[in-house]
Design a protein around this motif. Structure first.
Motif, PDB file in Angstrom:
ATOM      1  N   GLN A   1       1.095  -1.226   0.019  1.00  0.00           N
ATOM      2  CA  GLN A   1      -0.039   0.307   0.065  1.00  0.00           C
ATOM      3  C   GLN A   1       0.860   0.810   0.025  1.00  0.00           C
ATOM      4  O   GLN A   1       0.629   2.243   0.898  1.00  0.00           O
ATOM      5  N   VAL A   2       2.060   0.975  -0.449  1.00  0.00           N
ATOM      6  CA  VAL A   2       2.919   2.390  -0.931  1.00  0.00           C
ATOM      7  C   VAL A   2       3.171   2.644  -2.215  1.00  0.00           C
ATOM      8  O   VAL A   2       3.989   1.759  -2.964  1.00  0.00           O
ATOM      9  N   ARG A   3       3.171   3.804  -2.872  1.00  0.00           N
ATOM     10  CA  ARG A   3       3.728   4.421  -3.967  1.00  0.00           C
ATOM     11  C   ARG A   3       4.959   3.827  -4.285  1.00  0.00           C
ATOM     12  O   ARG A   3       5.714   4.333  -3.252  1.00  0.00           O
ATOM     13  N   ALA A   4       5.485   3.565  -5.283  1.00  0.00           N
ATOM     14  CA  ALA A   4       6.551   3.473  -5.582  1.00  0.00           C
ATOM     15  C   ALA A   4       7.228   4.259  -4.854  1.00  0.00           C
ATOM     16  O   ALA A   4       8.752   4.295  -4.587  1.00  0.00           O
ATOM     17  N   GLU A   5       7.409   5.512  -5.285  1.00  0.00           N
ATOM     18  CA  GLU A   5       8.349   6.673  -5.699  1.00  0.00           C
ATOM     19  C   GLU A   5       8.951   7.208  -3.769  1.00  0.00           C
ATOM     20  O   GLU A   5       9.636   6.916  -3.272  1.00  0.00           O
ATOM     21  N   THR A   6       7.762   6.846  -2.975  1.00  0.00           N
ATOM     22  CA  THR A   6       7.331   7.320  -1.641  1.00  0.00           C
ATOM     23  C   THR A   6       8.660   6.389  -0.880  1.00  0.00           C
ATOM     24  O   THR A   6       9.190   6.148  -0.443  1.00  0.00           O
ATOM     25  N   ARG A   7       8.093   4.975  -0.884  1.00  0.00           N
ATOM     26  CA  ARG A   7       9.454   3.489  -0.755  1.00  0.00           C
ATOM     27  C   ARG A   7      10.952   3.675  -1.171  1.00  0.00           C
ATOM     28  O   ARG A   7      11.294   3.974  -0.506  1.00  0.00           O
ATOM     29  N   GLN A   8      11.030   4.017  -2.338  1.00  0.00           N
ATOM     30  CA  GLN A   8      11.812   4.978  -2.563  1.00  0.00           C
ATOM     31  C   GLN A   8      12.661   5.241  -1.860  1.00  0.00           C
ATOM     32  O   GLN A   8      13.850   5.580  -1.422  1.00  0.00           O
ATOM     33  N   ARG A   9      12.144   6.210  -1.532  1.00  0.00           N
ATOM     34  CA  ARG A   9      12.214   7.804  -0.882  1.00  0.00           C
ATOM     35  C   ARG A   9      13.161   7.287   1.041  1.00  0.00           C
ATOM     36  O   ARG A   9      13.977   7.491   1.322  1.00  0.00           O
TER      37      ARG A   9
END
Lengths: 342, 342
Positions: B38-46
């Motif tokens: 449940q987390v956007r790829a970009e957020t996960r990366q951050r």
DNA sequence: AAACGAACCGAAAAGGTTTTCCGTGAAGCT
DNA sequence: AGCTTCACGGAAAACCTTTTCGGTTCGTTT
């Protein structure tokens, strides 16, 4: 579904179970069990009995989480198989066990990758400190200065002098070995030892020569380096007797080598210890007591090294850092293979 | 005073530090790092980068507290010094290490009180299971059925058949040893072994006799029990040769005994293996490879015993209990001391 | 335009213990 | 009687992570 305390195996009791049974609050139960003073003797007794009945053991995880200290340390060996790690490990385990500290054992099997992996895992478990046990006395790479917990290196010192290392005194070991042979009245002493790539071999030879020099003597021939095996002991002895048949003592780099030396001496008709005294290093019971005669050997006091490392880690955790390489003395264990010249 | 992240050594980063740096909530940070969806790829990366920068390692204590499983097991040895515990311990450590499980090492030093103490301490730390490693194969008292975690006994089986024990097959070991000697064409086989109080000594003798009986043969004389030492091997061999000079193989109860046997055989002019074949048990490298010739020996596969115990504990923790004594086969390691009769 | 669904994120509880701080009641003192 | 002091017990926060559930935003459909 999960709350069935049912058939097989119930959850361990928690502090709140104890409190409920004793009819007090959780806080009071905690204080009663920990000897805090804000609780009446009678109440304390009730809590203690309740804890007893539920066979309550405080959850060390919760305690550690709160206290920031877990009461655990990591013991990182590079080679469990080798026989030098074990006594060190025993000494450390012994010293920690007495202090309510639990020991995580990790064997890196000589692999730096695996070692790094273990360090990360141990830090994840929030160990309070680390002991790194090497399999030989040559310096090894440091784990680094950036670790969040203190580290003590045992047997194999760290290359970084800012780290604290505890090692046996190999030079001193060579010295006391020769001193013993000198005390037995020997003066024509040869040295048959192992792999020259091992610092221990070099240092023992240095110590032996120094002790001889102090007595105005020198080795019979050069130190004979080879490998750490009985076979080498046999081969080197054959050569030695050909060149120096008048040798009256052989200092061997290990008990294994000594074993081979003694076999050839006997086969060639030299009596041990009457004609030639023989000494080994490591004091490896299974070899020293099986020899004919039992073998005098230098004990590296490895168990003490382990205990000292544990103790040093203790004090480091308490805040008192030390650094540098600290050496511990070795000791001669006298058996039948050395005796005064009659 | 305590919050100074100051000079020496800062606290390890926590998940909330990571979340703050990444500009997300703690929950999101957790999900990002654990691969939840449940987390956007970009957020996960951050989040991942933030964790990297802080070198964040999740606190296994908190995780264990929540999950009810700690990912730790206790390894309780009764005797670290003895050489049989070590390979078992290595096998177990190996099997667990691969599965992200950490091992608490405890040495009871053969003392039941100390053992009880360690069990309590381990349960306080909420280990998920226990492995009990003995120093000989004789059955030992059970830790009891009331423990809140599964237990596996290794090498020394539990006296309680409701427990699960993993042991080497000593009877089978005696069998395969004799089978090997028979395959070498030997028929006049003697057996010199150790302390008759050891179950291993008895069982190996039983297996040896059974294999001989299957071939229509019998031992040369009775099995000679004594002690586990080279000295006994030498003494027993002297007697044996006096009574049965035509013996063509000696099966020895341990490598140490074999060593003594070979020494006397050679001194008396018997060639090994041409005239007499010699075998040992335990496959203790340092002895087998130092012998002249190198010694054929039965390996008890102890490392495999340790691995099997670890594996059994794994499945028991997962819910699948077994019970009873399970045996693992041994294997003959052939070296120069046994060869076909020419 | 309103309603709906999907995608994403955050608040909060849980796990067990210790510790701080506060409240209650009783005893001692004037 | 009114005050202080003391002894004792309880409520709640803190430690750190995971997970559930509810909320927000945005795009899509009718």
């Amino acid at each position: 579904m999960a709350q069935a305390t049912g058939p097989s195996r119930s959850q361990p009791a928690t502090l709140s179970d104890v409190a409920r049974l004793a009819g007090v609050s959780i806080a009071t139960a905690s204080k009663a069990l920990n000897g805090r003073s804000q609780v009446r003797a009678e109440t304390r007794q009730r809590v203690i009995e309740a804890a007893e009945r539920l066979s309550f053991r405080p959850n060390q995880l919760a305690r550690g989480l709160l206290a920031g200290r877990t009461g655990t340390v990591g013991l990182l060996t590079s080679d469990l198989e080798g026989r030098f790690s074990i006594p060190i490990l025993m000494g450390a385990e012994d010293a920690f066990g007495a202090g309510e500290v639990a020991v995580f054992l990790c064997d890196a099997r000589g692999d730096a990758i695996r070692e790094q992996h273990h360090v990360r895992a141990l830090l994840g478990r929030r160990v309070d400190g680390l002991i790194v046990v090497g399999s030989r006395t040559d310096p090894r790479p440091s784990l680094g200065r950036e670790l969040p917990v203190p580290v003590v290196y045992a047997y194999a010192p760290s290359e970084d002098p800012a780290d604290l290392s505890i090692v046996p005194d190999s030079v001193g070991a060579g010295r006391i070995a020769v001193d013993h042979l000198l005390a037995c009245g020997r003066s024509r002493i040869a040295h048959i030892t192992g792999d020259p790539g091992y610092l221990a071999a070099q240092e023992r030879a240095v110590g032996a020569r120094a002790a001889l020099a102090d007595a105005g003597l020198a080795l019979v021939g050069e130190p004979r380096f080879g490998v750490w095996s009985e076979g080498w002991g046999r081969a080197a002895t054959a050569m030695l007797l050909d060149q120096h048949p008048d040798v009256d003592a052989v200092l061997c780099g290990s008990d294994q080598i000594a074993r081979g030396v003694m076999d050839v001496l006997r086969e060639r008709g030299h009596r041990v210890p009457e004609d030639v005294a023989v000494m080994g290093f490591d004091n490896w019971q299974v070899l020293t007591s099986a020899s004919r005669p039992p073998l005098t050997s230098v004990d590296m006091n490895l168990e003490q090294v382990g205990r000292a490392a544990a103790h040093a880690l203790f004090t480091a955790i308490a805040g008192a850092r030390r650094s540098g390489v600290e050496t511990l003395p070795c000791r001669v264990v006298i058996r039948g293979s050395t005796a005064p010249l009659s």
